[in-house]
Write a protein that holds these residues in place. Structure first.
Motif, short mmCIF file in Angstrom:
data_model
loop_
_atom_site.label_atom_id
_atom_site.label_comp_id
_atom_site.label_asym_id
_atom_site.label_seq_id
_atom_site.Cartn_x
_atom_site.Cartn_y
_atom_site.Cartn_z
N GLN A 134 0.81 -1.22 0.00
CA GLN A 134 0.00 0.00 0.00
C GLN A 134 0.84 1.27 0.00
O GLN A 134 0.66 2.11 -0.86
N PRO A 135 1.76 1.45 0.95
CA PRO A 135 2.53 2.71 0.95
C PRO A 135 3.32 2.91 -0.34
O PRO A 135 3.45 4.03 -0.80
N HIS A 136 3.81 1.82 -0.90
CA HIS A 136 4.57 1.92 -2.15
C HIS A 136 3.67 2.50 -3.24
O HIS A 136 4.09 3.39 -3.98
N ASP A 137 2.43 2.01 -3.31
CA ASP A 137 1.49 2.53 -4.31
C ASP A 137 1.20 4.00 -4.05
O ASP A 137 1.14 4.79 -4.98
N ASP A 138 1.01 4.37 -2.78
CA ASP A 138 0.74 5.75 -2.44
C ASP A 138 1.92 6.63 -2.82
O ASP A 138 1.73 7.73 -3.35
N ASN A 139 3.14 6.17 -2.55
CA ASN A 139 4.32 6.94 -2.92
C ASN A 139 4.39 7.14 -4.42
O ASN A 139 4.72 8.23 -4.89
N GLU A 140 4.09 6.10 -5.17
CA GLU A 140 4.10 6.21 -6.63
C GLU A 140 3.04 7.21 -7.10
O GLU A 140 3.29 8.02 -7.98
N ARG A 141 1.86 7.13 -6.50
CA ARG A 141 0.79 8.05 -6.88
C ARG A 141 1.18 9.49 -6.56
O ARG A 141 0.95 10.40 -7.37
N LEU A 142 1.75 9.70 -5.37
CA LEU A 142 2.17 11.05 -5.00
C LEU A 142 3.24 11.58 -5.94
O LEU A 142 3.22 12.75 -6.33
N LYS A 143 4.17 10.70 -6.31
CA LYS A 143 5.23 11.11 -7.24
C LYS A 143 4.63 11.50 -8.59
O LYS A 143 5.00 12.50 -9.19
N GLU A 144 3.66 10.71 -9.06
CA GLU A 144 3.01 10.98 -10.33
C GLU A 144 2.24 12.30 -10.28
O GLU A 144 2.31 13.12 -11.19
N ILE A 145 1.52 12.53 -9.17
CA ILE A 145 0.77 13.79 -9.01
C ILE A 145 1.73 14.97 -8.99
O ILE A 145 1.48 16.00 -9.62
N LYS A 146 2.84 14.82 -8.27
CA LYS A 146 3.84 15.90 -8.20
C LYS A 146 4.38 16.22 -9.59
O LYS A 146 4.52 17.39 -9.96
N GLU A 147 4.68 15.19 -10.38
CA GLU A 147 5.19 15.41 -11.73
C GLU A 147 4.15 16.13 -12.59
O GLU A 147 4.48 17.03 -13.36
N ARG A 148 2.88 15.73 -12.44
CA ARG A 148 1.82 16.38 -13.22
C ARG A 148 1.69 17.84 -12.82
O ARG A 148 1.52 18.72 -13.67
#
Length: 189
Positions: A134-148
């Motif tokens: 779960q946290p790994h997925d959240d980190n990936e999502r946050l990274k993706e949102i930050k890039e966007r």
């Protein structure tokens, strides 16, 4: 659900693997630890090193202190477990079973209790895996949102610059048209 939470508290990480110890499994299956270990030894071919391993003395000493602390925090009902563990020869370290090893136990322990408990244990391992993922997925999502957001910031800055340039051109054009003209004027009298 309570049984799964109880099982989750008995899953440890040792040598980078999530494992359960033989005495915890024996307690869950409602058999003595030596009975469980005898069944494993009779079927040792089913338990390669990546399914089951014996803890080193150093690992066992470290685990014992953690287990005692954990059981003391849980309360008096768990003192029974610690009393049974005090009978254990401290020079003989317990076996640690990986998820695959626990699954293999279902093939050698055939009582209804063992089958039902094995299902609960497998569900607990899956729940623990979800928690770790779960946290790994959240980190990936946050990274993706930050890039966007960073991309949008760049695009917005370009838009603002273009609007500023247009406004500057319009202001310059207006100033040019409304300025007072000098020189010879032909026109109305």
């Amino acid at each position: 659900m309570q049984i799964i939470q109880s099982v989750e508290s008995k899953i440890y990480t040792i040598r980078g693997e999530r494992v359960m110890l033989d005495f915890d499994l024996a307690q869950l299956y409602e058999v003595e630890t030596k009975v469980l270990n005898q069944a494993v030894k009779r079927n040792i071919k089913r338990f390669p090193d990546d399914f089951m391993f014996r803890l080193s003395l150093a690992e066992w000493e470290s685990m014992r202190s953690q287990i005692v602390t954990a059981y003391e925090e849980i309360g008096s009902s768990s003192q029974i477990v610690m009393i049974s563990q005090s009978k254990r020869n401290t020079l003989i370290t317990p076996f640690a079973f990986t998820e695959q090893g626990v699954a293999m136990l279902s093939g050698i322990l055939k009582s209804d209790k063992a089958v039902n408990m094995n299902i609960a244990i497998m569900r607990a391992f899956v729940a623990v895996r979800r928690i770790f993922l779960q946290p790994h997925d959240d980190n990936e999502r946050l990274k993706e949102i930050k890039e966007r957001i960073e991309e949008h910031d760049i695009q917005l800055n370009q838009l603002y610059d273009a609007m500023d340039n247009l406004l500057d051109e319009k202001i310059a054009q207006k100033k040019w048209e409304t300025r007072e003209k000098i020189g010879f004027k032909i026109g109305k009298k």
